[in-house]
Design a protein around this motif. Sequence first.
Motif, PDB file in Angstrom:
ATOM      1  N   UNK A   8       0.872  -1.168  -0.135  1.00 25.63           N
ATOM      2  CA  UNK A   8      -0.214   0.045  -0.263  1.00 25.63           C
ATOM      3  C   UNK A   8       0.771   1.125   0.259  1.00 25.63           C
ATOM      4  N   UNK A   9       0.024   2.498  -0.504  1.00 24.44           N
ATOM      5  CA  UNK A   9       1.253   3.280  -0.073  1.00 24.44           C
ATOM      6  C   UNK A   9       1.552   4.273   1.283  1.00 24.44           C
ATOM      7  N   UNK A  10       1.017   3.332   1.914  1.00 21.77           N
ATOM      8  CA  UNK A  10       1.395   3.863   3.691  1.00 21.77           C
ATOM      9  C   UNK A  10       2.944   2.650   3.869  1.00 21.77           C
ATOM     10  N   UNK A  11       2.591   1.782   3.600  1.00 20.95           N
ATOM     11  CA  UNK A  11       3.565   0.841   3.381  1.00 20.95           C
ATOM     12  C   UNK A  11       4.870   1.523   2.474  1.00 20.95           C
ATOM     13  N   UNK A  12       3.958   1.812   1.427  1.00 20.85           N
ATOM     14  CA  UNK A  12       5.067   2.461   1.020  1.00 20.85           C
ATOM     15  C   UNK A  12       6.449   2.896   1.422  1.00 20.85           C
ATOM     16  N   UNK A  13       5.816   4.120   2.147  1.00 16.05           N
ATOM     17  CA  UNK A  13       5.719   5.457   2.702  1.00 16.05           C
ATOM     18  C   UNK A  13       7.077   5.390   3.673  1.00 16.05           C
ATOM     19  N   UNK A  14       6.362   4.692   4.508  1.00 16.40           N
ATOM     20  CA  UNK A  14       6.801   4.125   5.899  1.00 16.40           C
ATOM     21  C   UNK A  14       8.198   3.381   4.977  1.00 16.40           C
ATOM     22  N   UNK A  15       8.607   2.437   4.458  1.00 15.27           N
ATOM     23  CA  UNK A  15       9.617   1.176   4.588  1.00 15.27           C
ATOM     24  C   UNK A  15      10.327   2.973   4.011  1.00 15.27           C
ATOM     25  N   UNK A  16       9.629   3.299   3.021  1.00 19.44           N
ATOM     26  CA  UNK A  16      10.915   4.584   2.276  1.00 19.44           C
ATOM     27  C   UNK A  16      11.894   5.395   3.065  1.00 19.44           C
TER      28      UNK A  16
END
Length: 184
Positions: free
Chosen positions: A89-97
């Motif tokens: 998800x966009x939230x997961x991508x934001x967190x790992x980045x």
Amino acid sequence: MALENESVAADQGDPNDKDPNRRDFIHIAAGAAAVGAGVMAAWPLVNQMNPAADTLALSTIEFDTSKVLEGMQVVIKWQGKPVFVRNRTAAELQRVRAEGAVGSPAEPDSARTKAGHEAILVVIGSCTHLGCVPTFNAGDFGGWFCPCHGSHYDASGRIRKGPAPLNLVVPDYEFTAGSTVRIG
């Protein structure tokens, strides 16, 4: 009589003479032929160790990632191993980045995905500690949790906590046409 013995010895040559002669050539040629015959005899034994055609056919697999909805994961089998294909998800991508380069070895999320397909993560689903299969969407970092010994991975498959020494392995893969990925 002494002269006769000396002339006979001179005709036979000096036994310590190191110059190659006809007999040496025959020995070298016979030795080379024996080595060649040995290699030819061993070739079928070496060749049988190559993988069979049916095994080579299974060395790659293609999968359409459009079947994986956002936030979901699919497990496919490749070379007898589970492979996790996760659409983050966009939230997961934001967190790992935002976490930057973490794990062992320390890697940014961009090093674990393909350009243009950053939401899709492909990793081998085997814990790097002792090979157990981690559970999806569990653990302290929203990625995977290995129930065998307590390793925690983030949504990029990087080790964050526990005994596992390395990140989840990213196999060789490429996107061939649109959303189709070829692993292997």
